[in-house]
Motif scaffolding. Structure first.
Motif, PDB file in Angstrom:
ATOM      1  N   ASN A   4      10.157  21.406   2.785  1.00 37.82           N
ATOM      2  CA  ASN A   4      11.174  20.377   2.538  1.00 37.82           C
ATOM      3  C   ASN A   4      11.400  19.452   3.716  1.00 37.82           C
ATOM      4  OD1 ASN A   4      11.557  21.107  -0.079  1.00 37.82           O
ATOM      5  ND2 ASN A   4      13.304  22.418   0.337  1.00 37.82           N
ATOM      6  N   THR A   5      10.383  19.251   4.527  1.00 41.93           N
ATOM      7  CA  THR A   5      10.449  18.301   5.625  1.00 41.93           C
ATOM      8  C   THR A   5       9.929  16.965   5.137  1.00 41.93           C
ATOM      9  OG1 THR A   5      10.061  20.066   7.225  1.00 41.93           O
ATOM     10  CG2 THR A   5       9.650  17.803   7.963  1.00 41.93           C
ATOM     11  N   ILE A   6      10.724  15.931   5.327  1.00 46.13           N
ATOM     12  CA  ILE A   6      10.300  14.587   4.935  1.00 46.13           C
ATOM     13  C   ILE A   6       9.425  14.031   6.045  1.00 46.13           C
ATOM     14  CG2 ILE A   6      11.069  12.252   4.392  1.00 46.13           C
ATOM     15  CD1 ILE A   6      13.656  13.525   3.316  1.00 46.13           C
ATOM     16  N   PRO A   7       8.184  13.665   5.723  1.00 45.24           N
ATOM     17  CA  PRO A   7       7.301  13.151   6.774  1.00 45.24           C
ATOM     18  C   PRO A   7       7.722  11.761   7.234  1.00 45.24           C
ATOM     19  CG  PRO A   7       6.240  12.984   4.655  1.00 45.24           C
ATOM     20  CD  PRO A   7       7.547  13.708   4.423  1.00 45.24           C
ATOM     21  N   ASP A   8       7.310  11.431   8.451  1.00 48.44           N
ATOM     22  CA  ASP A   8       7.517  10.078   8.953  1.00 48.44           C
ATOM     23  C   ASP A   8       6.644   9.120   8.162  1.00 48.44           C
ATOM     24  OD1 ASP A   8       9.276  10.943  10.925  1.00 48.44           O
ATOM     25  OD2 ASP A   8       7.667  11.233  12.397  1.00 48.44           O
ATOM     26  N   VAL A   9       7.053   7.869   8.111  1.00 50.69           N
ATOM     27  CA  VAL A   9       6.252   6.838   7.457  1.00 50.69           C
ATOM     28  C   VAL A   9       5.008   6.629   8.312  1.00 50.69           C
ATOM     29  CG1 VAL A   9       6.179   4.432   6.719  1.00 50.69           C
ATOM     30  CG2 VAL A   9       8.302   5.746   6.480  1.00 50.69           C
ATOM     31  N   PRO A  10       3.822   6.771   7.709  1.00 48.07           N
ATOM     32  CA  PRO A  10       2.599   6.602   8.497  1.00 48.07           C
ATOM     33  C   PRO A  10       2.299   5.128   8.750  1.00 48.07           C
ATOM     34  CG  PRO A  10       2.047   6.997   6.213  1.00 48.07           C
ATOM     35  CD  PRO A  10       3.552   7.118   6.324  1.00 48.07           C
ATOM     36  N   VAL A  11       1.396   4.893   9.648  1.00 50.87           N
ATOM     37  CA  VAL A  11       0.877   3.548   9.865  1.00 50.87           C
ATOM     38  C   VAL A  11      -0.070   3.269   8.714  1.00 50.87           C
ATOM     39  CG1 VAL A  11      -0.518   2.091  11.369  1.00 50.87           C
ATOM     40  CG2 VAL A  11       1.096   3.742  12.361  1.00 50.87           C
ATOM     41  N   ALA A  12       0.146   2.162   8.023  1.00 51.86           N
ATOM     42  CA  ALA A  12      -0.678   1.838   6.861  1.00 51.86           C
ATOM     43  C   ALA A  12      -2.030   1.296   7.307  1.00 51.86           C
ATOM     44  CB  ALA A  12       0.022   0.817   5.982  1.00 51.86           C
ATOM     45  N   ALA A  13      -3.060   1.793   6.652  1.00 52.65           N
ATOM     46  CA  ALA A  13      -4.412   1.310   6.898  1.00 52.65           C
ATOM     47  C   ALA A  13      -4.694   0.126   5.977  1.00 52.65           C
ATOM     48  CB  ALA A  13      -5.410   2.440   6.633  1.00 52.65           C
ATOM     49  N   ASP A  14      -5.795  -0.573   6.196  1.00 49.81           N
ATOM     50  CA  ASP A  14      -6.121  -1.711   5.345  1.00 49.81           C
ATOM     51  C   ASP A  14      -6.541  -1.289   3.942  1.00 49.81           C
ATOM     52  OD1 ASP A  14      -8.625  -0.696   5.933  1.00 49.81           O
ATOM     53  OD2 ASP A  14      -9.453  -2.581   6.650  1.00 49.81           O
ATOM     54  N   THR A  15      -6.648   0.008   3.705  1.00 46.90           N
ATOM     55  CA  THR A  15      -6.947   0.529   2.368  1.00 46.90           C
ATOM     56  C   THR A  15      -5.678   0.887   1.593  1.00 46.90           C
ATOM     57  OG1 THR A  15      -7.138   2.756   3.285  1.00 46.90           O
ATOM     58  CG2 THR A  15      -9.183   1.475   3.068  1.00 46.90           C
ATOM     59  N   ASP A  16      -4.519   0.675   2.197  1.00 44.28           N
ATOM     60  CA  ASP A  16      -3.260   1.160   1.639  1.00 44.28           C
ATOM     61  C   ASP A  16      -2.347   0.041   1.152  1.00 44.28           C
ATOM     62  OD1 ASP A  16      -4.165   3.620   2.507  1.00 44.28           O
ATOM     63  OD2 ASP A  16      -2.818   3.724   4.225  1.00 44.28           O
ATOM     64  N   VAL A  17      -1.478   0.413   0.232  1.00 40.57           N
ATOM     65  CA  VAL A  17      -0.357  -0.427  -0.184  1.00 40.57           C
ATOM     66  C   VAL A  17       0.855   0.079   0.602  1.00 40.57           C
ATOM     67  CG1 VAL A  17       1.190  -1.031  -2.096  1.00 40.57           C
ATOM     68  CG2 VAL A  17      -1.278  -0.816  -2.496  1.00 40.57           C
ATOM     69  N   PHE A  18       1.568  -0.829   1.224  1.00 42.62           N
ATOM     70  CA  PHE A  18       2.738  -0.479   2.021  1.00 42.62           C
ATOM     71  C   PHE A  18       3.809  -1.515   1.729  1.00 42.62           C
ATOM     72  CE2 PHE A  18       5.284  -0.336   5.900  1.00 42.62           C
ATOM     73  CZ  PHE A  18       5.433   1.037   6.068  1.00 42.62           C
ATOM     74  N   ILE A  19       4.917  -1.088   1.108  1.00 47.85           N
ATOM     75  CA  ILE A  19       5.984  -2.014   0.707  1.00 47.85           C
ATOM     76  C   ILE A  19       7.322  -1.441   1.159  1.00 47.85           C
ATOM     77  CG2 ILE A  19       7.193  -3.078  -1.243  1.00 47.85           C
ATOM     78  CD1 ILE A  19       4.530  -2.750  -2.844  1.00 47.85           C
ATOM     79  N   THR A  20       8.131  -2.276   1.768  1.00 48.33           N
ATOM     80  CA  THR A  20       9.521  -1.928   2.073  1.00 48.33           C
ATOM     81  C   THR A  20      10.388  -2.961   1.387  1.00 48.33           C
ATOM     82  OG1 THR A  20       8.943  -0.941   4.194  1.00 48.33           O
ATOM     83  CG2 THR A  20      11.223  -1.608   3.910  1.00 48.33           C
ATOM     84  N   ARG A  21      11.432  -2.472   0.733  1.00 48.46           N
ATOM     85  CA  ARG A  21      12.282  -3.379  -0.050  1.00 48.46           C
ATOM     86  C   ARG A  21      13.685  -2.785  -0.119  1.00 48.46           C
ATOM     87  NH1 ARG A  21      10.212  -6.802  -4.838  1.00 48.46           N
ATOM     88  NH2 ARG A  21      12.116  -7.589  -5.776  1.00 48.46           N
ATOM     89  N   ALA A  22      14.692  -3.640  -0.190  1.00 53.49           N
ATOM     90  CA  ALA A  22      16.071  -3.184  -0.367  1.00 53.49           C
ATOM     91  C   ALA A  22      16.505  -3.464  -1.803  1.00 53.49           C
ATOM     92  CB  ALA A  22      16.999  -3.888   0.605  1.00 53.49           C
ATOM     93  N   PHE A  23      17.186  -2.493  -2.383  1.00 56.60           N
ATOM     94  CA  PHE A  23      17.744  -2.637  -3.726  1.00 56.60           C
ATOM     95  C   PHE A  23      19.259  -2.612  -3.623  1.00 56.60           C
ATOM     96  CE2 PHE A  23      13.578  -0.684  -4.493  1.00 56.60           C
ATOM     97  CZ  PHE A  23      13.044  -1.604  -5.376  1.00 56.60           C
ATOM     98  N   ALA A  24      19.930  -3.419  -4.449  1.00 55.84           N
ATOM     99  CA  ALA A  24      21.387  -3.560  -4.410  1.00 55.84           C
ATOM    100  C   ALA A  24      22.052  -2.455  -5.227  1.00 55.84           C
ATOM    101  CB  ALA A  24      21.792  -4.937  -4.922  1.00 55.84           C
ATOM    102  N   ALA A  25      21.805  -1.218  -4.805  1.00 62.29           N
ATOM    103  CA  ALA A  25      22.395  -0.056  -5.476  1.00 62.29           C
ATOM    104  C   ALA A  25      22.365   1.126  -4.508  1.00 62.29           C
ATOM    105  CB  ALA A  25      21.609   0.288  -6.745  1.00 62.29           C
ATOM    106  N   PRO A  26      23.281   2.089  -4.680  1.00 55.06           N
ATOM    107  CA  PRO A  26      23.270   3.279  -3.834  1.00 55.06           C
ATOM    108  C   PRO A  26      21.990   4.101  -4.040  1.00 55.06           C
ATOM    109  CG  PRO A  26      25.303   3.144  -5.116  1.00 55.06           C
ATOM    110  CD  PRO A  26      24.380   2.095  -5.638  1.00 55.06           C
ATOM    111  N   ARG A  27      21.647   4.887  -3.032  1.00 53.75           N
ATOM    112  CA  ARG A  27      20.421   5.679  -3.062  1.00 53.75           C
ATOM    113  C   ARG A  27      20.335   6.568  -4.299  1.00 53.75           C
ATOM    114  NH1 ARG A  27      19.097   9.613   1.832  1.00 53.75           N
ATOM    115  NH2 ARG A  27      21.015  10.518   1.051  1.00 53.75           N
TER     116      ARG A  27
END
Length: 162
Positions: A4-27
């Motif tokens: 149950n350990t949440i891993p750190d966000v890895p460094v994305a390679a050029d083969t990867d999709v990497f998206i960060t986005r904010a949503f207007a709602a609680p988690r």
């Protein structure tokens, strides 16, 4: 991963999709958009597809599945997606894998890992998605599909979608 350990966000390679986005709602609400079939069916997939609620499969546990069929709005063709879950930590993290879309074509990758992190960000939720590896054409198509999907999710959250 069963500790149950949440891993750190890895460094994305050029083969990867990497998206960060904010949503207007609680988690907890955004978590439901990713984990409740009735929510997934309302927003998942690019604008050219819809999801039939009867195809949504969610079994939120290590060894469970997270999947659905996207249905092309014009042709009716089905595009199934089935992720085999390896880590589920509500309401913060999902991780799993699915076969590479190019595996049948002899592509270099046999499986794709999907990771979704949700973080409190004031009255919003910051989502980070990492998925890969992909061959370039599948990476770009996948990224564009997620971005259109998240536009649809925003519309549902804001009450602008049926």
């Amino acid at each position: 991963m069963s500790d149950n350990t949440i891993p750190d966000v890895p460094v994305a390679a050029d083969t990867d999709v990497f998206i960060t986005r904010a949503f207007a709602a609680p988690r907890e609400v955004v978590w439901q958009f990713f984990t409740k079939p009735e929510f997934l069916a309302r927003w998942f997939g690019p604008a050219s597809v819809h999801v039939d609620l009867s195809t949504v499969r969610v079994n939120l546990r290590e060894g469970g599945v997270w999947g659905l069929d996207m249905v092309d709005n014009e042709s009716g063709e089905h595009y199934p997606m089935l992720v085999h879950l390896t880590v589920v930590i509500p309401p913060e993290y999902l991780e799993g894998y699915h076969p590479s879309p190019a595996v049948a074509q002899g592509g270099p990758f046999d499986r794709v890992v999907l990771r979704i992190w949700l973080h409190d960000h004031g009255d919003k939720t910051r989502m980070t998605l990492h998925q890969g590896p992909f061959e370039p054409q599948f990476r770009d198509m996948t990224r564009d599909g997620w971005l259109e999907s998240f536009d649809k999710m925003d519309a549902v959250i804001e009450g602008d979608a049926a």
